[in-house]
Design a protein around this motif. Structure first.
Motif, PDB file in Angstrom:
ATOM      1  N   ILE A 171       8.885 -87.603   0.042  1.00  0.00           N
ATOM      2  CA  ILE A 171       8.759 -86.791   1.251  1.00  0.00           C
ATOM      3  C   ILE A 171       7.323 -86.803   1.754  1.00  0.00           C
ATOM      4  O   ILE A 171       7.076 -87.011   2.950  1.00  0.00           O
ATOM      5  N   VAL A 172       6.372 -86.561   0.888  1.00  0.00           N
ATOM      6  CA  VAL A 172       4.949 -86.716   1.218  1.00  0.00           C
ATOM      7  C   VAL A 172       4.276 -87.424   0.053  1.00  0.00           C
ATOM      8  O   VAL A 172       4.783 -87.431  -1.069  1.00  0.00           O
ATOM      9  N   GLY A 173       3.117 -88.014   0.311  1.00  0.00           N
ATOM     10  CA  GLY A 173       2.393 -88.701  -0.741  1.00  0.00           C
ATOM     11  C   GLY A 173       1.802 -87.732  -1.750  1.00  0.00           C
ATOM     12  O   GLY A 173       1.589 -86.555  -1.459  1.00  0.00           O
ATOM     13  N   PHE A 174       1.535 -88.241  -2.950  1.00  0.00           N
ATOM     14  CA  PHE A 174       0.965 -87.381  -3.990  1.00  0.00           C
ATOM     15  C   PHE A 174      -0.522 -87.157  -3.735  1.00  0.00           C
ATOM     16  O   PHE A 174      -1.183 -87.900  -3.000  1.00  0.00           O
ATOM     17  N   GLY A 175      -1.056 -86.098  -4.354  1.00  0.00           N
ATOM     18  CA  GLY A 175      -2.496 -85.872  -4.329  1.00  0.00           C
ATOM     19  C   GLY A 175      -3.078 -85.515  -2.988  1.00  0.00           C
ATOM     20  O   GLY A 175      -4.274 -85.680  -2.759  1.00  0.00           O
ATOM     21  N   SER A 176      -2.268 -85.055  -2.034  1.00  0.00           N
ATOM     22  CA  SER A 176      -2.725 -84.686  -0.685  1.00  0.00           C
ATOM     23  C   SER A 176      -3.299 -85.866   0.084  1.00  0.00           C
ATOM     24  O   SER A 176      -4.181 -85.710   0.911  1.00  0.00           O
ATOM     25  N   THR A 177      -2.760 -87.074  -0.175  1.00  0.00           N
ATOM     26  CA  THR A 177      -3.211 -88.227   0.606  1.00  0.00           C
ATOM     27  C   THR A 177      -2.845 -88.065   2.080  1.00  0.00           C
ATOM     28  O   THR A 177      -3.583 -88.491   2.959  1.00  0.00           O
ATOM     29  N   VAL A 204      -0.447 -92.482   7.835  1.00  0.00           N
ATOM     30  CA  VAL A 204      -0.909 -92.492   6.453  1.00  0.00           C
ATOM     31  C   VAL A 204      -0.174 -93.600   5.704  1.00  0.00           C
ATOM     32  O   VAL A 204       1.053 -93.669   5.737  1.00  0.00           O
ATOM     33  N   GLU A 205      -0.923 -94.483   5.039  1.00  0.00           N
ATOM     34  CA  GLU A 205      -0.279 -95.606   4.363  1.00  0.00           C
ATOM     35  C   GLU A 205       0.701 -95.141   3.291  1.00  0.00           C
ATOM     36  O   GLU A 205       1.816 -95.655   3.196  1.00  0.00           O
ATOM     37  N   MET A 206       0.302 -94.161   2.492  1.00  0.00           N
ATOM     38  CA  MET A 206       1.181 -93.663   1.432  1.00  0.00           C
ATOM     39  C   MET A 206       2.361 -92.913   2.044  1.00  0.00           C
ATOM     40  O   MET A 206       2.160 -91.961   2.809  1.00  0.00           O
ATOM     41  N   ASP A 207       3.557 -93.334   1.732  1.00  0.00           N
ATOM     42  CA  ASP A 207       4.781 -92.702   2.238  1.00  0.00           C
ATOM     43  C   ASP A 207       4.933 -92.801   3.758  1.00  0.00           C
ATOM     44  O   ASP A 207       5.760 -92.115   4.332  1.00  0.00           O
ATOM     45  N   HIS A 208       4.103 -93.621   4.403  1.00  0.00           N
ATOM     46  CA  HIS A 208       4.100 -93.804   5.864  1.00  0.00           C
ATOM     47  C   HIS A 208       4.306 -92.488   6.627  1.00  0.00           C
ATOM     48  O   HIS A 208       5.062 -92.415   7.602  1.00  0.00           O
ATOM     49  N   ASP A 209       3.617 -91.426   6.175  1.00  0.00           N
ATOM     50  CA  ASP A 209       3.625 -90.174   6.927  1.00  0.00           C
ATOM     51  C   ASP A 209       2.839 -90.353   8.222  1.00  0.00           C
ATOM     52  O   ASP A 209       1.851 -91.090   8.259  1.00  0.00           O
ATOM     53  N   ALA A 210       3.261 -89.675   9.271  1.00  0.00           N
ATOM     54  CA  ALA A 210       2.550 -89.718  10.544  1.00  0.00           C
ATOM     55  C   ALA A 210       2.163 -88.302  10.942  1.00  0.00           C
ATOM     56  O   ALA A 210       3.027 -87.456  11.199  1.00  0.00           O
ATOM     57  N   ARG A 211       0.874 -88.038  10.977  1.00  0.00           N
ATOM     58  CA  ARG A 211       0.386 -86.737  11.429  1.00  0.00           C
ATOM     59  C   ARG A 211       0.191 -86.777  12.946  1.00  0.00           C
ATOM     60  O   ARG A 211      -0.422 -87.696  13.482  1.00  0.00           O
ATOM     61  N   ILE A 212       0.704 -85.781  13.631  1.00  0.00           N
ATOM     62  CA  ILE A 212       0.568 -85.689  15.076  1.00  0.00           C
ATOM     63  C   ILE A 212      -0.331 -84.496  15.396  1.00  0.00           C
ATOM     64  O   ILE A 212      -0.021 -83.364  15.023  1.00  0.00           O
ATOM     65  N   VAL A 213      -1.442 -84.772  16.064  1.00  0.00           N
ATOM     66  CA  VAL A 213      -2.399 -83.729  16.456  1.00  0.00           C
ATOM     67  C   VAL A 213      -2.305 -83.550  17.968  1.00  0.00           C
ATOM     68  O   VAL A 213      -2.584 -84.480  18.733  1.00  0.00           O
ATOM     69  N   ARG A 214      -1.907 -82.371  18.402  1.00  0.00           N
ATOM     70  CA  ARG A 214      -1.782 -82.090  19.836  1.00  0.00           C
ATOM     71  C   ARG A 214      -3.100 -81.524  20.344  1.00  0.00           C
ATOM     72  O   ARG A 214      -3.538 -80.449  19.918  1.00  0.00           O
ATOM     73  N   ILE A 215      -3.719 -82.240  21.264  1.00  0.00           N
ATOM     74  CA  ILE A 215      -5.022 -81.816  21.778  1.00  0.00           C
ATOM     75  C   ILE A 215      -4.847 -80.649  22.748  1.00  0.00           C
ATOM     76  O   ILE A 215      -4.037 -80.706  23.681  1.00  0.00           O
ATOM     77  N   ASN A 216      -5.620 -79.591  22.509  1.00  0.00           N
ATOM     78  CA  ASN A 216      -5.608 -78.380  23.339  1.00  0.00           C
ATOM     79  C   ASN A 216      -4.215 -77.757  23.430  1.00  0.00           C
ATOM     80  O   ASN A 216      -3.864 -77.125  24.437  1.00  0.00           O
ATOM     81  N   GLY A 217      -3.423 -77.930  22.380  1.00  0.00           N
ATOM     82  CA  GLY A 217      -2.095 -77.331  22.354  1.00  0.00           C
ATOM     83  C   GLY A 217      -2.129 -75.935  21.748  1.00  0.00           C
ATOM     84  O   GLY A 217      -3.195 -75.357  21.495  1.00  0.00           O
ATOM     85  N   LYS A 218      -0.956 -75.391  21.510  1.00  0.00           N
ATOM     86  CA  LYS A 218      -0.820 -74.078  20.885  1.00  0.00           C
ATOM     87  C   LYS A 218       0.039 -74.233  19.638  1.00  0.00           C
ATOM     88  O   LYS A 218       0.987 -75.021  19.614  1.00  0.00           O
ATOM     89  N   HIS A 219      -0.281 -73.458  18.602  1.00  0.00           N
ATOM     90  CA  HIS A 219       0.473 -73.521  17.363  1.00  0.00           C
ATOM     91  C   HIS A 219       1.914 -73.063  17.574  1.00  0.00           C
ATOM     92  O   HIS A 219       2.199 -72.191  18.410  1.00  0.00           O
ATOM     93  N   SER A 220       2.802 -73.649  16.791  1.00  0.00           N
ATOM     94  CA  SER A 220       4.188 -73.208  16.782  1.00  0.00           C
ATOM     95  C   SER A 220       4.264 -71.778  16.267  1.00  0.00           C
ATOM     96  O   SER A 220       3.322 -71.292  15.606  1.00  0.00           O
ATOM     97  N   PRO A 221       5.368 -71.061  16.532  1.00  0.00           N
ATOM     98  CA  PRO A 221       5.509 -69.703  15.994  1.00  0.00           C
ATOM     99  C   PRO A 221       5.326 -69.714  14.477  1.00  0.00           C
ATOM    100  O   PRO A 221       5.649 -70.706  13.813  1.00  0.00           O
TER     101      PRO A 221
END
Length: 332
Positions: A171-177, A204-221
């Motif tokens: 589900i996600v890579g080990f060691g907080s990669t 992210v190469e490990m587990d091919h996770d993709a982090r999406i950063v929304r510029i000037n967005g608002k956090h989800s509830p």
């Protein structure tokens, strides 16, 4: 400057002013810019380094090391942790045993820990942690100690796929990669950044996770939780600041809870380096916030697909082994 060369102080002052106007422009020109004028963070990067998260006793009281000290440490680290040796500490740390009990599925060819301590501002760093100054994770709370003890017990359950750790389940890579914070691990320490004016994607190469950063967005509830948290970005001058909250209670970086709050800073200091800084705050886990800093260095890539699920024969072996032990334990 020497007035005997330039004649008088007025000439010296004028030259200093002229240089002050030229040098910043020259420095900025070395950093590629995106179409919107912000530094271009795009490319393939690696954070592989031998610098440990916490400062080792060999460097107690020293935030940096001389090149000679660093070279000696690097040579010793690479030799001791060569996992082709059956007594390598990394084998034991990975749960693969050591000596005659070693059952690791990798040899040293698979390791990608880098070959040097991280270099920042021209000097080698002895720990990723820069605050507290001792390079150590701050003490944890009593609440966190109880929570982590209970979690260790659940790690010994083998009744269900969902009992197993997230990295074991691909589900996600080990060691907080995958992060945040995005830490260097044993291998697959590459990241690809794609950037637009309103979104930054970090593959992210490990587990091919993709982090999406929304510029000037608002956090989800706050009741919406995600494996990698909810990341919102904004620019402070030439630094991309990423604020991440809304973690699940299963991600648990360094024993944290869903209250984890991470602030990352990405600053491209030259054409080949992003200086990465991450501050970790979780009042239910740590008695104070703490910060790490280290470089992401440009690399040719590519970022290969990490087909974890397709090759995850370990999961069936782990659960199948548990069933076998249960059968053997039954009265004959």
């Amino acid at each position: 400057m020497n007035k005997r060369i330039f004649g008088h102080t007025a000439t010296t002052a004028a030259l200093a002013i002229a240089l002050a106007g030229i040098l910043p422009a020259q420095t900025k020109a070395r950093v590629p810019l995106a179409p919107d004028g912000h530094p271009d963070l795009q490319g393939v990067w690696t954070n592989a380094t031998l610098t440990p998260m916490q400062r080792p006793s060999a460097f107690a009281g020293k935030a940096t090391a001389t090149d000679a000290e660093a070279s000696a440490y690097e040579k010793r680290d690479l030799d001791v942790n060569n996992i082709d040796k059956p007594d390598a500490p990394l084998l034991a740390a990975a749960g693969s045993g050591s000596g005659e009990t070693a059952v690791g599925g990798y040899n040293n060819l698979f390791m990608d820990r880098g070959s040097e301590l991280a270099r920042v501002d021209g000097v080698k760093r002895t720990s990723l942690i820069v605050d507290p100054p001792d390079g150590k994770v701050p003490p944890i709370t009593d609440e966190a100690r109880k929570r982590n003890s209970a979690m260790r017990m659940t790690g010994m359950r083998f009744d269900n796929v969902k009992d197993r750790p997230l990295s074991e389940r691909c589900i996600v890579g080990f060691g907080s990669t995958s992060g945040p914070p995005m830490l260097p691990v044993l291998y697959n320490n590459n990241y690809q950044i794609v950037q637009t004016a309103d979104t930054v994607m970090i593959l992210v190469e490990m587990d091919h996770d993709a982090r999406i950063v929304r510029i000037n967005g608002k956090h989800s509830p706050p009741n919406v939780h995600q494996w990698l948290g909810d990341s919102i970005g904004h620019w402070e001058g030439d630094t991309l600041v990423v604020d991440t909250t809304n973690f699940t209670n299963e991600t648990r970086f360094a024993g944290t809870s869903e209250n984890l709050h991470v602030i990352e800073r990405f600053r491209r200091v030259d054409a080949g380096t992003i200086l990465y800084k991450a501050t970790i705050d979780d009042p239910t886990t740590f008695r104070k916030a703490w910060t790490m800093e280290y470089p992401f260095v440009a690399t040719a890539g590519p970022v290969y697909e990490y087909a974890c699920h397709e090759g995850n024969y370990a999961m069936t072996d782990i659960l199948g082994g548990a069933r076998k032990l249960e059968n053997e334990a039954r009265p004959k």
